[in-house]
Design a protein around this motif. Sequence first.
Motif, mmCIF file in Angstrom:
data_model
loop_
_atom_site.group_PDB
_atom_site.id
_atom_site.type_symbol
_atom_site.label_atom_id
_atom_site.label_comp_id
_atom_site.label_asym_id
_atom_site.label_seq_id
_atom_site.Cartn_x
_atom_site.Cartn_y
_atom_site.Cartn_z
ATOM 1 N N LEU A 254 0.818 -1.203 0.000
ATOM 2 C CA LEU A 254 0.000 0.000 0.000
ATOM 3 C C LEU A 254 0.862 1.268 0.000
ATOM 4 O O LEU A 254 0.479 2.278 -0.595
ATOM 5 C CB LEU A 254 -0.938 0.005 1.210
ATOM 6 N N THR A 255 2.004 1.221 0.661
ATOM 7 C CA THR A 255 2.927 2.360 0.612
ATOM 8 C C THR A 255 3.333 2.632 -0.826
ATOM 9 O O THR A 255 3.311 3.781 -1.304
ATOM 10 C CB THR A 255 4.183 2.077 1.457
ATOM 11 N N HIS A 256 3.696 1.558 -1.533
ATOM 12 C CA HIS A 256 4.097 1.675 -2.936
ATOM 13 C C HIS A 256 2.951 2.211 -3.786
ATOM 14 O O HIS A 256 3.121 3.175 -4.559
ATOM 15 C CB HIS A 256 4.540 0.294 -3.442
ATOM 16 N N ALA A 257 1.769 1.616 -3.654
ATOM 17 C CA ALA A 257 0.630 1.993 -4.491
ATOM 18 C C ALA A 257 0.183 3.426 -4.227
ATOM 19 O O ALA A 257 -0.020 4.213 -5.165
ATOM 20 C CB ALA A 257 -0.530 1.026 -4.241
ATOM 21 N N HIS A 258 0.024 3.780 -2.952
ATOM 22 C CA HIS A 258 -0.465 5.122 -2.627
ATOM 23 C C HIS A 258 0.541 6.208 -3.016
ATOM 24 O O HIS A 258 0.138 7.304 -3.430
ATOM 25 C CB HIS A 258 -0.782 5.202 -1.136
ATOM 26 N N SER A 259 1.822 5.907 -2.911
ATOM 27 C CA SER A 259 2.839 6.888 -3.326
ATOM 28 C C SER A 259 2.767 7.148 -4.825
ATOM 29 O O SER A 259 2.838 8.298 -5.276
ATOM 30 C CB SER A 259 4.239 6.390 -2.946
ATOM 31 N N LEU A 260 2.622 6.085 -5.610
ATOM 32 C CA LEU A 260 2.531 6.250 -7.063
ATOM 33 C C LEU A 260 1.272 7.003 -7.461
ATOM 34 O O LEU A 260 1.311 7.881 -8.336
ATOM 35 C CB LEU A 260 2.551 4.873 -7.742
ATOM 36 N N ILE A 261 0.153 6.690 -6.822
ATOM 37 C CA ILE A 261 -1.104 7.371 -7.159
ATOM 38 C C ILE A 261 -1.017 8.845 -6.795
ATOM 39 O O ILE A 261 -1.471 9.714 -7.549
ATOM 40 C CB ILE A 261 -2.289 6.704 -6.448
ATOM 41 N N GLU A 262 -0.428 9.140 -5.642
ATOM 42 C CA GLU A 262 -0.286 10.542 -5.234
ATOM 43 C C GLU A 262 0.546 11.327 -6.238
ATOM 44 O O GLU A 262 0.196 12.463 -6.619
ATOM 45 C CB GLU A 262 0.355 10.608 -3.845
ATOM 46 N N GLN A 263 1.636 10.717 -6.729
ATOM 47 C CA GLN A 263 2.481 11.382 -7.728
ATOM 48 C C GLN A 263 1.728 11.583 -9.041
ATOM 49 O O GLN A 263 1.794 12.655 -9.656
ATOM 50 C CB GLN A 263 3.742 10.563 -7.952
ATOM 51 N N ASP A 264 0.993 10.544 -9.457
ATOM 52 C CA ASP A 264 0.235 10.649 -10.708
ATOM 53 C C ASP A 264 -0.864 11.700 -10.613
ATOM 54 O O ASP A 264 -1.112 12.444 -11.572
ATOM 55 C CB ASP A 264 -0.380 9.291 -11.065
ATOM 56 N N LEU A 265 -1.525 11.769 -9.468
ATOM 57 C CA LEU A 265 -2.591 12.752 -9.298
ATOM 58 C C LEU A 265 -2.037 14.181 -9.307
ATOM 59 O O LEU A 265 -2.661 15.092 -9.862
ATOM 60 C CB LEU A 265 -3.347 12.501 -7.997
ATOM 61 N N GLU A 266 -0.891 14.364 -8.692
ATOM 62 C CA GLU A 266 -0.297 15.698 -8.679
ATOM 63 C C GLU A 266 0.113 16.117 -10.090
ATOM 64 O O GLU A 266 -0.114 17.261 -10.509
ATOM 65 C CB GLU A 266 0.910 15.731 -7.741
ATOM 66 N N THR A 267 0.688 15.162 -10.849
ATOM 67 C CA THR A 267 1.049 15.454 -12.237
ATOM 68 C C THR A 267 -0.196 15.777 -13.061
ATOM 69 O O THR A 267 -0.215 16.723 -13.858
ATOM 70 C CB THR A 267 1.779 14.256 -12.859
ATOM 71 N N THR A 268 -1.256 14.993 -12.851
ATOM 72 C CA THR A 268 -2.510 15.218 -13.572
ATOM 73 C C THR A 268 -3.122 16.561 -13.204
ATOM 74 O O THR A 268 -3.631 17.289 -14.066
ATOM 75 C CB THR A 268 -3.501 14.085 -13.249
ATOM 76 N N ARG A 269 -3.080 16.907 -11.919
ATOM 77 C CA ARG A 269 -3.655 18.185 -11.469
ATOM 78 C C ARG A 269 -2.923 19.357 -12.119
ATOM 79 O O ARG A 269 -3.567 20.343 -12.554
ATOM 80 C CB ARG A 269 -3.571 18.295 -9.950
ATOM 81 N N ILE A 270 -1.608 19.263 -12.210
ATOM 82 C CA ILE A 270 -0.837 20.344 -12.832
ATOM 83 C C ILE A 270 -1.191 20.464 -14.314
ATOM 84 O O ILE A 270 -1.405 21.571 -14.828
ATOM 85 C CB ILE A 270 0.670 20.089 -12.649
#
Length: 305
Positions: A254-270
Amino acid sequence: MTAATTPAPSFVLSDRDLPPLFRLSDQGALRHQSDSFKGVRTHLLVLLLATTAAMLVEQASGRLMAVCAAALYGLTILLGLRTARRRSRAHWQAHRAVAEVVKTLAWQYMAHGGPFHSRVADPDAMFAERLEERLRELRKCGWEDSRRGIGERGLGQITPRMRAVRAKSYAARRDIYLRDRLLEQALWYKNRASRAHRSAARWSALTAVLTLLALAAAMLRTAGMLGGADLAGLLSAAAAAGVAWQEVRRHGPLTHAHSLIEQDLETTRIAMSTTVTEAGWAEAVGEAERLMSPAHTEWLVRFGG
């Protein structure tokens, strides 16, 4: 990467503005998740106590301790049967799936995202149709629909605030979605990844210590310094229980998955706040919602394990 600035509209959305079924399912998921984890934790603790009692029987040869050991082992069997009968994990996953389906459809409806783009003639009817279609699929998987009456189905799940957001201009809808959906979820995944990482570190350290103590106990027993006490077996059982608990909680994956999703969401938001135009908005919202779907999280967890 420099974070894009997101305007702060005065219109603030919260979970109270989402469909009632989302709130009901979210609460049910949290309740069943807690029951599931409590059941596993109790099962492991009782099994460890039974192992301790069995070790003491070898030392003391007492009838009372033997009865206690037998009773504890019997209790572990009963707990296993009770867990299987209650199916807390299955109910937890079913309620979570419903909550996420309702939430993502609501946000797509409000933001004119995915299939609910601005050219849809009757978005309310589409929302009702898509919602009930997805819920029918989940009922086949064991979800029990607790809604009563036609007023709680389909169109009854569209709240006034949802209609108010959909009626706003593109710029206003964009700002609300970027802040109250993407930014909020990115922060949620970041916090969850941090918590899971700390938990994984604590449990890994604990199981490592227990394993080292078991090794030391085995060496001391071999040297005749512990008599007949099987501390190595007890410590090994405790370490195994710690590993089993980590597998249940899936802290590392879950650490791995949530970290990747957080990064992807931030990139998408930008990207959505700087380069995505109104013409590509619906598709961008659909992709953002896919990143937050339970199916995507499970896929990342599988490869992060």
